[in-house]
Scaffold this active site. Structure first.
Site: not given
Ligand code: ARG
Length: 284
Positions: A80, A105, A151, A180, A277
């Site tokens: 990611d 991550r 998040r 997000h 992203c």
């Molecule tokens: N697979 C990543 C996650 O879930 C995607 C992140 C996407 N980034 C964003 N800025 N929305 O963390």
């Protein structure tokens, strides 16, 4: 009969582009091998070459528009990492790093921290709260719109205000597909008369009222716009990069004088990502 001035049509102010400075990370090790958002299904195959071609096209688009793009070295085992927007928030040269919610991550934060340190950014703070950076933070030039719900910790909003020295407006996300802030809202134009586009249904009732109050002229996106990650747009004030499918949103923007640029991001979307992203903006 006299014409009443405020009934005369308002002249459309032509949106103006300003040069931008972006940081990106090529999807060299991109896969979908775990699931940390509803878009990610490890059972769906990802075409790595296609993902790279889509990312390249995004980068070349920025360069063609005259923007500066810097690149962070991708790392094996961090699929990611291509979503650079999650890795730091930079305003007036001050850097607030990231702290990821998902253990998968976590290690990305340090690679980006090192990039900033090597590049001579001295004012750098790593957050103590979970903070997914521009994934949940959108800078309008006046305030930092800050998302929470899935998040970034709400406490990270206060931390961002303290570290970056900018006023923060907290917004609550309520739909797991729009996990997000940058999947539900983006800034079209920065400054005292900032403009945004957003999808109201992704926000709590109170947050919707806040957005309405602050941005009465916002572009309101539909479910179809949101569903293709159309709110994951990147605007330079005039050109707006969007996923190909976001045609309704593109039409609304064109009506207001913006120039939509539609790009295929289908492979990156399998991970829940889009143009924004992949793009960390260095507000220096
Ligand atoms: N697979 C990543 C996650 O879930 C995607 C992140 C996407 N980034 C964003 N800025 N929305 O963390």
């Amino acid at each position: 009969m006299t014409v009443i001035a405020d009934q005369a049509p308002q002249p459309i102010q032509t949106p103006r582009a300003t040069p931008r400075h972006y940081l990106m990370c090529p999807p060299q090790y991109f896969t979908v091998e775990y699931s940390i958002n509803p878009w990610m299904d490890p059972g769906t195959p990802v075409d790595a070459d296609r993902a790279m071609a889509q990312w390249d096209e995004l980068k070349r688009t920025y360069e063609r528009l005259g923007h500066t793009v810097e690149v962070v070295e991708p790392q094996p085992g961090l699929p990611d990492m291509v979503f650079a927007a999650n890795s730091a928030t930079v305003i007036d040269g001050r850097v607030l790093g990231a702290r990821f919610r998902a253990p998968q991550r976590a290690a990305e934060a340090e690679h980006f921290r090192r990039w900033f340190t090597t590049r001579g950014y001295r004012d750098l703070v790593m957050p103590s709260r979970i903070n997914e950076a521009e994934g949940d933070f959108a800078w309008t030039g006046q305030v930092l719109l800050a998302g929470s719900g899935f998040r970034t910790d709400p406490e990270a909003h206060a931390e961002a205000q303290e570290v970056l020295g900018v006023p923060v407006v907290s917004l609550r996300l309520i739909d797991p597909r729009y996990y997000h802030l940058d999947t539900a809202l983006f800034v079209l134009r920065r400054g005292a008369d900032a403009r945004i586009a957003y999808y109201p249904e992704a926000f709590s009732a109170g947050s919707r009222r806040v957005l309405q109050r602050m941005f009465p002229d916002a572009v309101i996106a539909t479910a179809a716009d949101a569903d293709c990650l159309g709110l994951n747009g990147v605007s330079d004030g005039r050109h707006v990069v969007l996923p190909t499918e976001a045609t309704g949103l593109a039409a609304q923007l064109a009506d207001r004088g913006y120039e939509p640029i539609l790009l295929d991001i289908s492979e990156l979307r399998k991970s829940g990502g889009g143009p924004k992203c992949c793009t960390l903006e260095l507000h220096t």
